[in-house]
Design a protein around this motif. Structure first.
Motif, PDB file in Angstrom:
ATOM      1  N   ARG A  63       0.662  -1.206   0.441  1.00 55.20           N
ATOM      2  CA  ARG A  63      -0.078  -0.349  -0.113  1.00 55.20           C
ATOM      3  C   ARG A  63       0.576   1.644   0.530  1.00 55.20           C
ATOM      4  O   ARG A  63       0.226   2.303  -0.865  1.00 55.20           O
ATOM      5  CB  ARG A  63      -1.264   0.030   1.297  1.00 55.20           C
ATOM      6  CG  ARG A  63      -1.811  -0.995   0.994  1.00 55.20           C
ATOM      7  CD  ARG A  63      -3.382  -1.002   0.301  1.00 55.20           C
ATOM      8  NE  ARG A  63      -2.341  -2.150  -1.160  1.00 55.20           N
ATOM      9  CZ  ARG A  63      -3.031  -1.371  -2.296  1.00 55.20           C
ATOM     10  NH1 ARG A  63      -4.831  -1.055  -2.588  1.00 55.20           N
ATOM     11  NH2 ARG A  63      -2.738  -2.294  -3.202  1.00 55.20           N
ATOM     12  N   LEU A  64       2.015   1.301   0.901  1.00 59.70           N
ATOM     13  CA  LEU A  64       3.063   2.286   0.500  1.00 59.70           C
ATOM     14  C   LEU A  64       3.098   2.244  -0.824  1.00 59.70           C
ATOM     15  O   LEU A  64       3.873   3.765  -1.145  1.00 59.70           O
ATOM     16  CB  LEU A  64       4.247   2.189   1.128  1.00 59.70           C
ATOM     17  CG  LEU A  64       5.143   3.082   1.842  1.00 59.70           C
ATOM     18  CD1 LEU A  64       4.627   4.366   2.331  1.00 59.70           C
ATOM     19  CD2 LEU A  64       6.171   2.744   2.216  1.00 59.70           C
ATOM     20  N   LYS A  65       3.831   2.014  -1.255  1.00 54.96           N
ATOM     21  CA  LYS A  65       4.171   1.493  -2.386  1.00 54.96           C
ATOM     22  C   LYS A  65       3.518   2.695  -3.397  1.00 54.96           C
ATOM     23  O   LYS A  65       3.598   2.989  -4.301  1.00 54.96           O
ATOM     24  CB  LYS A  65       4.571   0.581  -3.598  1.00 54.96           C
ATOM     25  CG  LYS A  65       4.907   0.427  -5.371  1.00 54.96           C
ATOM     26  CD  LYS A  65       5.886  -0.889  -5.428  1.00 54.96           C
ATOM     27  CE  LYS A  65       6.102  -0.850  -6.418  1.00 54.96           C
ATOM     28  NZ  LYS A  65       6.697  -2.295  -6.902  1.00 54.96           N
ATOM     29  N   ARG A  66       2.023   1.929  -3.300  1.00 55.94           N
ATOM     30  CA  ARG A  66       1.026   2.174  -4.432  1.00 55.94           C
ATOM     31  C   ARG A  66       0.336   3.600  -3.894  1.00 55.94           C
ATOM     32  O   ARG A  66       0.655   4.498  -4.940  1.00 55.94           O
ATOM     33  CB  ARG A  66       0.277   1.909  -3.632  1.00 55.94           C
ATOM     34  CG  ARG A  66      -1.635   1.969  -5.218  1.00 55.94           C
ATOM     35  CD  ARG A  66      -1.976   0.816  -5.354  1.00 55.94           C
ATOM     36  NE  ARG A  66      -3.391   1.608  -6.392  1.00 55.94           N
ATOM     37  CZ  ARG A  66      -4.976   1.320  -5.828  1.00 55.94           C
ATOM     38  NH1 ARG A  66      -4.838   0.541  -5.027  1.00 55.94           N
ATOM     39  NH2 ARG A  66      -5.475   1.876  -6.584  1.00 55.94           N
ATOM     40  N   LEU A  67       0.407   4.298  -2.676  1.00 52.49           N
ATOM     41  CA  LEU A  67       0.349   5.852  -2.442  1.00 52.49           C
ATOM     42  C   LEU A  67       1.406   6.511  -3.163  1.00 52.49           C
ATOM     43  O   LEU A  67       0.987   7.797  -3.317  1.00 52.49           O
ATOM     44  CB  LEU A  67      -0.001   5.729  -0.585  1.00 52.49           C
ATOM     45  CG  LEU A  67      -1.507   5.477  -0.108  1.00 52.49           C
ATOM     46  CD1 LEU A  67      -1.067   4.984   1.644  1.00 52.49           C
ATOM     47  CD2 LEU A  67      -2.415   6.210  -0.649  1.00 52.49           C
ATOM     48  N   ARG A  68       2.815   5.853  -2.829  1.00 50.70           N
ATOM     49  CA  ARG A  68       3.560   6.682  -3.073  1.00 50.70           C
ATOM     50  C   ARG A  68       4.115   6.981  -4.815  1.00 50.70           C
ATOM     51  O   ARG A  68       3.778   8.333  -5.020  1.00 50.70           O
ATOM     52  CB  ARG A  68       4.799   6.631  -2.553  1.00 50.70           C
ATOM     53  CG  ARG A  68       5.416   6.814  -1.749  1.00 50.70           C
ATOM     54  CD  ARG A  68       7.062   5.948  -1.304  1.00 50.70           C
ATOM     55  NE  ARG A  68       7.139   6.402   0.869  1.00 50.70           N
ATOM     56  CZ  ARG A  68       8.078   6.299   1.589  1.00 50.70           C
ATOM     57  NH1 ARG A  68       8.261   5.044   0.792  1.00 50.70           N
ATOM     58  NH2 ARG A  68       8.243   5.716   2.380  1.00 50.70           N
ATOM     59  N   SER A  69       3.006   5.905  -6.048  1.00 51.48           N
ATOM     60  CA  SER A  69       2.840   6.325  -6.962  1.00 51.48           C
ATOM     61  C   SER A  69       2.151   7.159  -7.403  1.00 51.48           C
ATOM     62  O   SER A  69       2.399   7.921  -8.568  1.00 51.48           O
ATOM     63  CB  SER A  69       2.866   4.790  -7.592  1.00 51.48           C
ATOM     64  OG  SER A  69       1.010   4.470  -7.169  1.00 51.48           O
ATOM     65  N   PHE A  70       0.978   7.398  -5.817  1.00 44.56           N
ATOM     66  CA  PHE A  70       0.871   8.645  -6.532  1.00 44.56           C
ATOM     67  C   PHE A  70       1.185  10.191  -6.068  1.00 44.56           C
ATOM     68  O   PHE A  70       0.299  11.230  -5.487  1.00 44.56           O
ATOM     69  CB  PHE A  70      -0.607   8.292  -6.145  1.00 44.56           C
ATOM     70  CG  PHE A  70      -1.868   7.502  -6.808  1.00 44.56           C
ATOM     71  CD1 PHE A  70      -1.986   7.170  -8.241  1.00 44.56           C
ATOM     72  CD2 PHE A  70      -2.207   6.141  -5.982  1.00 44.56           C
ATOM     73  CE1 PHE A  70      -2.566   6.156  -8.452  1.00 44.56           C
ATOM     74  CE2 PHE A  70      -2.954   5.411  -6.761  1.00 44.56           C
ATOM     75  CZ  PHE A  70      -3.188   5.395  -8.011  1.00 44.56           C
ATOM     76  N   GLY A  71       2.339   9.956  -5.600  1.00 46.27           N
ATOM     77  CA  GLY A  71       2.622  11.436  -5.067  1.00 46.27           C
ATOM     78  C   GLY A  71       1.795  11.264  -2.685  1.00 46.27           C
ATOM     79  O   GLY A  71       2.109  12.361  -2.893  1.00 46.27           O
ATOM     80  N   GLY A  72       1.734   9.875  -2.603  1.00 47.22           N
ATOM     81  CA  GLY A  72       1.661  10.513  -1.189  1.00 47.22           C
ATOM     82  C   GLY A  72       2.066   9.273  -0.829  1.00 47.22           C
ATOM     83  O   GLY A  72       3.795   8.977  -0.845  1.00 47.22           O
ATOM     84  N   ASP A  73       2.024   9.326   0.327  1.00 47.37           N
ATOM     85  CA  ASP A  73       2.833   8.330   1.636  1.00 47.37           C
ATOM     86  C   ASP A  73       1.318   7.688   2.721  1.00 47.37           C
ATOM     87  O   ASP A  73       0.750   8.551   2.726  1.00 47.37           O
ATOM     88  CB  ASP A  73       3.765   9.411   1.846  1.00 47.37           C
ATOM     89  CG  ASP A  73       4.886   9.129   2.821  1.00 47.37           C
ATOM     90  OD1 ASP A  73       4.916   7.547   2.737  1.00 47.37           O
ATOM     91  OD2 ASP A  73       6.371   9.482   2.953  1.00 47.37           O
TER      92      ASP A  73
END
Length: 119
Positions: A63-73
């Protein structure tokens, strides 16, 4: 058990008790729902977690990887020494920002990391 709260555009998932594989599936689904609604700044509070199944930590990493791919964290809060040891043993602390309090994690989202070094 998962409780969700928000502060502006930052959402916190409050976990409690013993987080086993089935509980982590619920966490994954909750995070996926928030991502689907366009939220990319998340905190997972573990201050009321007694134990976490180390095999399910991969769900948080994914989930962290997915969020970071959207510019999130995704940031972790309130880890006991026991939980820190579990995360450290599987190498997860190298990927997550961990904070003692939710306030510290909230503040970390407002820090501007885009800075220049002048020569």
């Amino acid at each position: 058990m998962i409780r969700v709260s928000s502060s502006g555009d930052i959402f916190t998932l409050h976990l409690r008790g013993d987080v086993d594989h089935m509980e982590m599936v619920d966490v994954r689904n909750s995070i996926s729902d928030l991502i689907g609604e366009g939220h990319a700044k998340l905190i997972v509070s573990m201050k009321e977690v007694e134990h976490i199944n180390y095999l399910s930590i991969g769900v948080l990493l994914e989930r962290l990887k997915r969020l970071r791919s959207f510019g999130g964290d995704l940031k972790l809060v309130g880890l006991s020494q026991y939980l820190k040891n579990i995360l450290t043993s599987v190498g997860a602390t190298d990927f997550f920002d961990c904070f003692d309090s939710e306030e510290e994690a909230l503040t970390s989202f407002s820090i501007d990391y885009d800075w220049e070094v002048s020569a």
